[in-house]
Design an enzyme around this catalytic site. Structure first.
Site, short mmCIF file in Angstrom:
data_model
loop_
_atom_site.label_atom_id
_atom_site.label_comp_id
_atom_site.label_asym_id
_atom_site.label_seq_id
_atom_site.Cartn_x
_atom_site.Cartn_y
_atom_site.Cartn_z
N ALA A 262 0.79 -1.23 0.00
CA ALA A 262 0.00 0.00 0.00
C ALA A 262 0.82 1.28 0.00
O ALA A 262 0.30 2.34 -0.36
CB ALA A 262 -0.94 0.01 1.21
N GLY A 263 2.08 1.24 0.45
CA GLY A 263 2.85 2.48 0.53
C GLY A 263 3.20 3.04 -0.84
O GLY A 263 3.37 2.28 -1.80
N ASP A 312 5.06 -8.16 6.24
CA ASP A 312 5.65 -8.64 5.00
C ASP A 312 4.55 -9.28 4.17
O ASP A 312 3.96 -10.30 4.57
CB ASP A 312 6.74 -9.66 5.33
CG ASP A 312 7.43 -10.22 4.08
OD1 ASP A 312 6.97 -9.92 2.96
OD2 ASP A 312 8.41 -10.96 4.25
N ASP A 329 -0.09 -3.97 -6.24
CA ASP A 329 0.73 -3.04 -7.02
C ASP A 329 2.17 -3.36 -6.64
O ASP A 329 2.72 -2.80 -5.70
CB ASP A 329 0.35 -1.60 -6.68
CG ASP A 329 1.20 -0.58 -7.43
OD1 ASP A 329 1.72 -0.93 -8.49
OD2 ASP A 329 1.34 0.55 -6.93
N CYS A 382 4.35 -0.56 -12.34
CA CYS A 382 4.66 0.66 -13.11
C CYS A 382 5.91 0.38 -13.95
O CYS A 382 6.81 1.20 -14.03
CB CYS A 382 4.84 1.88 -12.21
SG CYS A 382 6.13 1.72 -10.97
#
Length: 446
Positions: A262-263, A312, A329, A382
């Site tokens: 999430a970060g 983790d 992601d 990405c």
């Protein structure tokens, strides 16, 4: 007789010089370094914009500028003092990549070198930059890189080859993609649904996300909705990742959403807002303490965030088949976001791909374990590198026969020309869509 007064160092050039040094010495990140340095030197408005372009543009075009400088210096660049080379790169960007008058670019750089190094280095820099100024960029490229896309577009050769492979049968677009990687990224805002409306944000509406605008100028933190946490800065490609997962149908209940990596919290904030509108709640998972705090802070304005767990994600603290929707992601090379992470192209090595693929496969296996039958799992990176996209997904499908690949493009109908490397996947591109090169694959457990 009094000595002539020495010229003061221009604060914009000094701040950019300090960015380059911190990137080189401390492995700093340009986008994280700039705000503090701009504040320290009292730079705002046009001066801040100039400094940002000077630092970021110099790092993006470093490969090209080093080829030009090598043609102007009678010894290998590795033998030039690092601080002097930083300043020469800054001067070269002003001469070849910005609309700075020749005398101003040379004089301010020489003054910077005199102040930060010594008089001898200043004289050397003056001579070198006068050689650089003897031709424009096109003429230099014809001389130093007549048939070399890597040098001409300032990308490592191995990155160019990975991008060529990712473009597949449209490799003729490679020069356009490489050029887009060198464009300064637009600042894009997102209005978090249920908290802010897009029309209260200043800027031009994004073409594909119904919640985004491209900021016309100014400091995004001065926008009221951003300051209040009801909106945020987020590339349109990242917005589309969250929207695709939220739009995917699920069988049965739809209450528990998880963002496994999430970060720093951009996608989690948008997902949490979307979850709240659908009667669900999102739990964020983040390995690092400071990034977990960023997630909690970014999503603090929405009731859709159930909490942030520091853990983790390869050993996620969730029961088997317990999540209705999962976003993964995954950590990646970031080669799809080179516009906004200019130093990434020079830091990454081919070995990084192998290491990250192992992590991506472990994370995806864990996400599949936590996903319940009938739920939706979106794998995103990405990076367009095939080893991190198609190969990871193909391996997961082979290892988990109960999982199938679904058509994620059906949930992004407004996005054209975005076919991914596997049927039903989506690959966004800077040169086609004006976004980061996000890859999306939608998986479902039967």
């Amino acid at each position: 007789m009094s000595r002539p007064k020495r010229r003061a160092v221009d604060p914009s050039r000094l701040a950019a010089f300090e960015v380059l040094k911190a990137v080189r010495v401390d492995d700093g990140y340009t986008n994280l370094l700039l705000p503090a340095l701009l504040a320290r030197h009292g730079l705002a408005g046009r001066d801040a914009a100039f400094t940002t372009e000077l630092a970021s543009g110099t790092i993006r075009r470093q490969g090209t500028y080093d080829a030009v400088l090598a043609a102007c210096i009678d010894r290998p660049l590795r033998k030039v003092e690092a601080k002097v080379l930083d300043a020469l790169r800054l001067g070269t960007h002003q001469l070849l990549g910005m609309r700075v008058p020749t005398h101003a670019a040379i004089d301010t750089t020489v003054t910077l070198v005199r102040d930060q190094v010594n008089q001898g280095a200043a004289g050397f820099s003056n001579a070198v930059l006068r050689k650089v100024a003897s031709q424009d960029l096109d003429a230099w490229l014809a001389q130093v890189a007549p048939d070399d896309l890597a040098v001409a577009h300032s990308h490592p050769a191995w990155v160019v080859e990975e991008l060529r492979r990712a473009l597949a049968d449209r490799a003729e677009e490679l020069p356009e993609l490489l050029a887009a990687d060198n464009d300064a990224p637009r600042v894009t805002l997102v209005a978090r649904p249920g908290l802010a409306a897009r029309d209260e944000l200043p800027g031009t509406p994004t073409p594909y996300s119904p919640y985004g605008v491209v900021l016309d100028g100014g400091d995004p933190s001065s926008v009221v909705a951003v300051a209040e946490g009801r909106a945020g800065v987020q590339d349109e490609g990242s917005q589309l990742v969250a929207l695709a997962l939220a739009a995917a149908p699920v069988d049965g209940r739809d209450e528990r959403w998880i963002d496994l990596c999430a970060g720093p919290g951009g996608k989690a904030s948008l997902l949490a807002a979307l979850a709240a509108q659908q009667g669900a709640a999102l739990t964020g998972v983040e390995l690092h303490h400071h990034r977990a705090r960023l997630v909690a802070r970014a999503a603090s304005a929405t009731a859709g965030l159930a909490g942030v767990v520091q853990a983790d994600a390869t050993r996620a603290p969730f029961a088997d088949a317990s999540a209705d929707r999962i976003l993964l992601d995954a950590p990646c090379t970031g080669l799809g976001a080179l516009r906004r992470r200019p130093e990434a192209r020079w830091r990454r090595r081919p070995a990084d791909v192998t290491e990250l693929v192992g992590l991506q496969r472990a994370l995806l296996a864990e996400a599949i374990r936590v996903l319940r039958p009938g739920g939706a799992l979106l794998y995103a990176t990405c990076s367009p590198v095939l080893a991190e996209t198609a190969d990871v997904v193909t391996a997961a499908l082979a290892e988990h026969p109960q999982v199938r690949l679904e058509d994620v493009s059906a949930h992004l109908p407004a996005v054209p020309d975005a076919e991914g490397p596997l049927p039903g996947t989506v690959q966004l591109w800077p040169h086609r869509h004006g976004t980061d090169a996000m890859f999306l694959a939608l998986l479902r457990k039967a």
